[in-house]
Motif scaffolding. Structure first.
Motif, PDB file in Angstrom:
ATOM      1  N   SER A 227       0.833  -1.211   0.000  1.00  0.00           N
ATOM      2  CA  SER A 227       0.000   0.000   0.000  1.00  0.00           C
ATOM      3  C   SER A 227       0.863   1.255   0.000  1.00  0.00           C
ATOM      4  O   SER A 227       0.527   2.250  -0.654  1.00  0.00           O
ATOM      5  CB  SER A 227      -0.946   0.006   1.197  1.00  0.00           C
ATOM      6  N   TRP A 228       1.971   1.219   0.724  1.00  0.00           N
ATOM      7  CA  TRP A 228       2.859   2.379   0.757  1.00  0.00           C
ATOM      8  C   TRP A 228       3.545   2.610  -0.577  1.00  0.00           C
ATOM      9  O   TRP A 228       3.882   3.740  -0.909  1.00  0.00           O
ATOM     10  CB  TRP A 228       3.897   2.201   1.869  1.00  0.00           C
TER      11      TRP A 228
ATOM     12  N   THR B 168       2.248   2.578  -3.334  1.00  0.00           N
ATOM     13  CA  THR B 168       1.387   3.392  -4.191  1.00  0.00           C
ATOM     14  C   THR B 168       1.658   4.878  -4.003  1.00  0.00           C
ATOM     15  O   THR B 168       1.461   5.661  -4.939  1.00  0.00           O
ATOM     16  CB  THR B 168      -0.097   3.101  -3.913  1.00  0.00           C
ATOM     17  N   TYR B 169       2.118   5.287  -2.810  1.00  0.00           N
ATOM     18  CA  TYR B 169       2.361   6.710  -2.566  1.00  0.00           C
ATOM     19  C   TYR B 169       3.461   7.273  -3.465  1.00  0.00           C
ATOM     20  O   TYR B 169       3.244   8.289  -4.130  1.00  0.00           O
ATOM     21  CB  TYR B 169       2.701   6.949  -1.095  1.00  0.00           C
TER      22      TYR B 169
ATOM     23  N   TYR C 179      -4.172   8.943  -3.836  1.00  0.00           N
ATOM     24  CA  TYR C 179      -3.929   9.012  -2.401  1.00  0.00           C
ATOM     25  C   TYR C 179      -5.130   8.500  -1.603  1.00  0.00           C
ATOM     26  O   TYR C 179      -4.958   7.929  -0.518  1.00  0.00           O
ATOM     27  CB  TYR C 179      -3.594  10.444  -1.986  1.00  0.00           C
TER      28      TYR C 179
ATOM     29  N   SER D 274      -4.791   4.734  -1.646  1.00  0.00           N
ATOM     30  CA  SER D 274      -3.666   4.345  -0.786  1.00  0.00           C
ATOM     31  C   SER D 274      -4.027   4.449   0.689  1.00  0.00           C
ATOM     32  O   SER D 274      -3.697   3.569   1.492  1.00  0.00           O
ATOM     33  CB  SER D 274      -2.451   5.229  -1.084  1.00  0.00           C
TER      34      SER D 274
ATOM     35  N   SER E 141      -3.949   1.378   3.383  1.00  0.00           N
ATOM     36  CA  SER E 141      -2.932   1.415   4.438  1.00  0.00           C
ATOM     37  C   SER E 141      -3.504   1.676   5.830  1.00  0.00           C
ATOM     38  O   SER E 141      -2.907   1.259   6.827  1.00  0.00           O
ATOM     39  CB  SER E 141      -1.866   2.474   4.108  1.00  0.00           C
TER      40      SER E 141
END
Length: 262
Positions: free
Chosen positions: A202-203, A205-206, A230, A233, A237
């Motif tokens: 998930s991180w 994707t940032y 965002y 994400s 997360s």
């Protein structure tokens, strides 16, 4: 800098922010209501899990209101809805970074709290991961303000933010493997691995969303893509990882009952 958007672009961000806000609020209620189902040892982890989504919900209210205040729909012409116009009130996306400054370190801490480490190891890991996560956010923010013009500056801040990011990824996927292997409950060990991987995925994707403007998206297209990215994400997360943390605390609180149910 504000950009004119179409009605479709405005509504897309509007609905994404609304959906994310509802997800954060519902998750918070669930986590805190279910706190009584876990043992005292893991209530801190569940409290923090709820705090993460609560803080995120508050900031999504601010982001949602700011987006609403930045545009205004003019009167329809002959029954046709016009594109929204810029009101002059800037869209304050800094609320998102203020949210991350609080929630990202807490995300690291909630994972450490369910690892079964010694008090000394828990304090050391929680501190190092929390500081690294906070540093990552601080380094990423200056570049976030640049979506047009000289994007080399955005690349520079992205690169600097990736240094603490890679430290966090290394710790989650490698540094905590020893603690996971010592977990006697095989189902819990699997879920601990899942939490680490879900957080990392998930991180990831940032930083991908961060480079959208460097990949050719500009103006309103970049703004819309960043907001949608965002939102996705954050749901994964915060809400997704939070539910994994909940399952782990339930399993550790009542391993026999967990095994019977699953």
């Amino acid at each position: 800098m504000m950009f004119p958007v179409t009605a479709g672009q405005f509504d897309l961000v509007y609905n994404a922010l609304s959906f994310t806000l509802a997800s954060m609020m519902a998750s918070t209620i669930f986590f805190w209501i279910r706190m009584g189902s876990v043992s005292e040892k893991y209530k801190s982890a569940m409290t923090i899990t709820g705090l993460v989504t609560f803080i995120a919900a508050y900031h999504y209210i601010r982001i949602f209101n700011s987006w609403n205040e930045s545009y205004h729909y003019p009167e329809a012409a002959d029954g046709v809805v016009q594109d929204p116009v810029i009101t002059g009130q800037p869209f304050n996306d800094a609320y998102r970074y203020m949210d991350w400054m609080l929630t990202v370190p807490l995300l690291m801490i909630e994972i450490i709290f369910v690892m079964g480490l010694s008090p000394e190891e828990t304090a050391a890991k929680a501190t190092s991961l929390g500081v690294a996560a906070g540093l990552m956010i601080v380094l990423g923010y200056p570049g976030e303000l640049i979506i047009e013009g000289d994007l080399n500056v955005r690349w520079m801040w992205w690169t600097l933010a990736m240094i603490p990011f890679l430290y966090v990824v290394h710790t989650l996927l490698i540094g905590l493997q020893g603690a996971i292997k010592e977990e006697k409950n095989e189902e819990v060990a699997k879920k601990l691995n899942m939490v680490c991987w879900a957080t990392v995925v998930s991180w990831c994707t940032y930083p991908i969303v961060y480079v959208f403007p460097m990949l050719g998206l500009d103006g309103p297209s970049a703004v819309v893509a960043i907001q949608l990215g965002y939102c996705v994400s954050d749901i994964i997360s915060k809400c997704g990882v939070g539910f994994l943390i909940y399952n782990i605390t339930i399993a550790k609180s009542n391993p026999e009952g967990y095994a019977q149910v699953h």
